[in-house]
Design a protein around this motif. Structure first.
Motif, PDB file in Angstrom:
ATOM      1  N   VAL A   1       0.836  -1.205   0.000  1.00 10.43           N
ATOM      2  CA  VAL A   1       0.000   0.000   0.000  1.00 10.43           C
ATOM      3  C   VAL A   1       0.867   1.249   0.000  1.00 10.43           C
ATOM      4  O   VAL A   1       0.623   2.205  -0.753  1.00 10.43           O
ATOM      5  CB  VAL A   1      -0.929  -0.011   1.232  1.00 10.43           C
ATOM      6  CG1 VAL A   1      -1.587   1.354   1.423  1.00 10.43           C
ATOM      7  CG2 VAL A   1      -1.995  -1.083   1.093  1.00 10.43           C
ATOM      8  N   VAL A   2       1.910   1.253   0.827  1.00  9.27           N
ATOM      9  CA  VAL A   2       2.782   2.422   0.947  1.00  9.27           C
ATOM     10  C   VAL A   2       3.580   2.645  -0.328  1.00  9.27           C
ATOM     11  O   VAL A   2       3.732   3.782  -0.800  1.00  9.27           O
ATOM     12  CB  VAL A   2       3.725   2.266   2.158  1.00  9.27           C
ATOM     13  CG1 VAL A   2       4.732   3.405   2.197  1.00  9.27           C
ATOM     14  CG2 VAL A   2       2.922   2.244   3.451  1.00  9.27           C
TER      15      VAL A   2
ATOM     16  N   LEU B   1       6.667   6.278   6.545  1.00  4.92           N
ATOM     17  CA  LEU B   1       5.987   5.018   6.817  1.00  4.92           C
ATOM     18  C   LEU B   1       6.869   3.823   6.463  1.00  4.92           C
ATOM     19  O   LEU B   1       6.892   2.816   7.179  1.00  4.92           O
ATOM     20  CB  LEU B   1       4.671   4.947   6.049  1.00  4.92           C
ATOM     21  CG  LEU B   1       3.590   5.945   6.476  1.00  4.92           C
ATOM     22  CD1 LEU B   1       2.335   5.754   5.637  1.00  4.92           C
ATOM     23  CD2 LEU B   1       3.255   5.812   7.952  1.00  4.92           C
ATOM     24  N   LEU B   2       7.610   3.924   5.361  1.00  4.71           N
ATOM     25  CA  LEU B   2       8.528   2.840   4.993  1.00  4.71           C
ATOM     26  C   LEU B   2       9.647   2.699   6.014  1.00  4.71           C
ATOM     27  O   LEU B   2      10.074   1.583   6.344  1.00  4.71           O
ATOM     28  CB  LEU B   2       9.111   3.091   3.597  1.00  4.71           C
ATOM     29  CG  LEU B   2       8.149   2.864   2.425  1.00  4.71           C
ATOM     30  CD1 LEU B   2       8.789   3.313   1.118  1.00  4.71           C
ATOM     31  CD2 LEU B   2       7.749   1.393   2.331  1.00  4.71           C
ATOM     32  N   LEU B   3      10.125   3.849   6.531  1.00  4.02           N
ATOM     33  CA  LEU B   3      11.127   3.797   7.602  1.00  4.02           C
ATOM     34  C   LEU B   3      10.560   3.084   8.833  1.00  4.02           C
ATOM     35  O   LEU B   3      11.245   2.276   9.475  1.00  4.02           O
ATOM     36  CB  LEU B   3      11.572   5.210   7.984  1.00  4.02           C
ATOM     37  CG  LEU B   3      12.545   5.913   7.043  1.00  4.02           C
ATOM     38  CD1 LEU B   3      12.745   7.363   7.479  1.00  4.02           C
ATOM     39  CD2 LEU B   3      13.891   5.187   7.037  1.00  4.02           C
TER      40      LEU B   3
ATOM     41  N   ALA C   1      -3.808   4.364  -5.963  1.00  9.36           N
ATOM     42  CA  ALA C   1      -3.264   4.197  -4.610  1.00  9.36           C
ATOM     43  C   ALA C   1      -4.388   3.956  -3.603  1.00  9.36           C
ATOM     44  O   ALA C   1      -4.257   3.125  -2.692  1.00  9.36           O
ATOM     45  CB  ALA C   1      -2.451   5.434  -4.214  1.00  9.36           C
ATOM     46  N   PHE C   2      -5.507   4.679  -3.769  1.00 13.00           N
ATOM     47  CA  PHE C   2      -6.640   4.508  -2.867  1.00 13.00           C
ATOM     48  C   PHE C   2      -7.203   3.098  -2.961  1.00 13.00           C
ATOM     49  O   PHE C   2      -7.576   2.490  -1.937  1.00 13.00           O
ATOM     50  CB  PHE C   2      -7.732   5.529  -3.198  1.00 13.00           C
ATOM     51  CG  PHE C   2      -9.004   5.343  -2.427  1.00 13.00           C
ATOM     52  CD1 PHE C   2      -9.121   5.813  -1.132  1.00 13.00           C
ATOM     53  CD2 PHE C   2     -10.091   4.681  -2.993  1.00 13.00           C
ATOM     54  CE1 PHE C   2     -10.286   5.632  -0.405  1.00 13.00           C
ATOM     55  CE2 PHE C   2     -11.259   4.492  -2.273  1.00 13.00           C
ATOM     56  CZ  PHE C   2     -11.359   4.973  -0.977  1.00 13.00           C
TER      57      PHE C   2
ATOM     58  N   THR D   1      -3.076   5.252   7.784  1.00 12.20           N
ATOM     59  CA  THR D   1      -2.549   6.532   7.317  1.00 12.20           C
ATOM     60  C   THR D   1      -2.619   6.640   5.802  1.00 12.20           C
ATOM     61  O   THR D   1      -3.048   7.666   5.257  1.00 12.20           O
ATOM     62  CB  THR D   1      -1.088   6.697   7.781  1.00 12.20           C
ATOM     63  OG1 THR D   1      -1.032   6.637   9.201  1.00 12.20           O
ATOM     64  CG2 THR D   1      -0.509   8.028   7.309  1.00 12.20           C
ATOM     65  N   ALA D   2      -2.211   5.578   5.106  1.00 21.28           N
ATOM     66  CA  ALA D   2      -2.230   5.603   3.643  1.00 21.28           C
ATOM     67  C   ALA D   2      -3.656   5.741   3.114  1.00 21.28           C
ATOM     68  O   ALA D   2      -3.908   6.512   2.181  1.00 21.28           O
ATOM     69  CB  ALA D   2      -1.585   4.330   3.093  1.00 21.28           C
TER      70      ALA D   2
END
Length: 313
Positions: free
Chosen positions: A7-8, A51-53, A139-140, A173-174
């Motif tokens: 998703v991210v 978010l990936l971090l 993305a949604f 969040t995404a």
């Protein structure tokens, strides 16, 4: 975790491309709402990086200093997204929109020529915004699919219930970010078209202000959702009741004396409990009985990853 990462990554690619296109459109048109949307997409792109971090950091091995792992890193980085990225982007958008309203619009930009073809500058904003809506819709769809999967898996009552109960703040969040991005692009599009139709740039400026307020509102909501998990929220009461019932149904269990749960990471729950067994229970049997209880707890809810049982005979 794999679903959250996908998703991210989808959102990162979409928002990075959109941010560049929106900034180019702003340079060509001077539209206040396009600048607000540029801030928005830049913050969205930074959002995905944070978010990936968080996902990467949360995958670190268990250590003596962090005996339950680093899962709460995702809560922390999502909180940073809310405070540093969306808050700042929202404030800048509000400030820019307010300035455009008070001191007048940017004025109509001249025609734009690309590859020898000349067309009105507002076309650029409209084309970019439609492209942004297309990217954001992709993305949604990814975020919505993952959130719906969790809703079905945990039998939540729709999106509102999921927002109150989910611990997967990365997907949350995404999903929210993509929703706000679609709304923002739509608001900017309406403002630009109204300004073109009426010849009054105030609509474009108002759109910029609304986008900023939308971002700041989302920042507050997201920060509040992360606060509950950072502070150590338990599972919902109805799930705790099911878990206690599973323990009480186990062989030789008389009573559950104390029972506590807490999230130590996304979809990662710690359970501690004091359990009274029948007086005739042999000490040599306790290991098997405790293993059986642990299996029953995981069967009720697969988010249970750590179980500590204090037996009382």
């Amino acid at each position: 975790m794999a679903g959250s990462r996908g998703v991210v990554l989808a959102a990162l690619v979409a928002n990075g491309a959109i941010a560049i296109l929106k900034f180019l459109a702003f340079l060509l048109t001077g539209s206040p709402s396009m600048l607000s949307e540029t801030y928005h997409s830049i913050s969205d792109t930074g959002n995905q990086v944070f978010l990936l971090l968080g996902i990467r950091y949360s995958n670190k091995a268990v250590s003596r200093e962090h005996p339950f792992g680093y899962g709460k890193a995702q809560f922390f980085y999502s909180f940073l997204v809310a405070v540093l990225l969306f808050g700042i982007a929202g404030w800048e958008s509000v400030k820019h929109g307010y300035d455009a309203i008070v001191h007048g619009g940017h004025g109509a930009a001249g025609p734009v020529s690309v590859a020898g073809v000349t067309f009105p500058s507002w076309y650029v904003s409209v084309v970019v915004l439609f492209g942004a809506i297309g990217f954001e819709s992709y993305a949604f769809a990814k975020a919505n699919k993952e959130l719906r999967r969790q809703i079905n898996h945990y039998e939540w009552d729709g999106l509102r219930d999921a927002f109150r109960k989910t611990s997967d703040v990365t997907t949350l969040t995404a999903y929210t970010e993509d929703t706000i991005a679609l709304l923002g692009a739509g608001i900017a599009l309406v403002g630009i078209l109204l300004s073109k139709a009426t010849g009054n740039e105030i609509y474009d400026a108002i759109s910029a202000l609304i986008i900023g307020l939308l971002l700041m509102g989302f920042a507050l909501a997201l920060a509040w959702e992360n606060k509950r998990l950072i502070l150590g929220e338990s599972l919902p009461a109805e799930i705790e009741t099911e878990l206690k019932t599973a323990i009480e149904a186990a062989p030789q269990v008389v009573h559950v004396d104390t029972f506590r749960t807490v999230y130590v990471g996304p979809q990662d729950v710690l359970v501690t409990t004091d359990v009274s067994f029948v007086p005739e229970t042999e000490a040599t049997d306790l290991d098997g009985l405790i293993d059986d209880i642990e299996s029953r707890l995981v069967e009720v809810d697969d988010r249970v990853k750590h179980v500590y049982i204090e037996p009382e005979v």
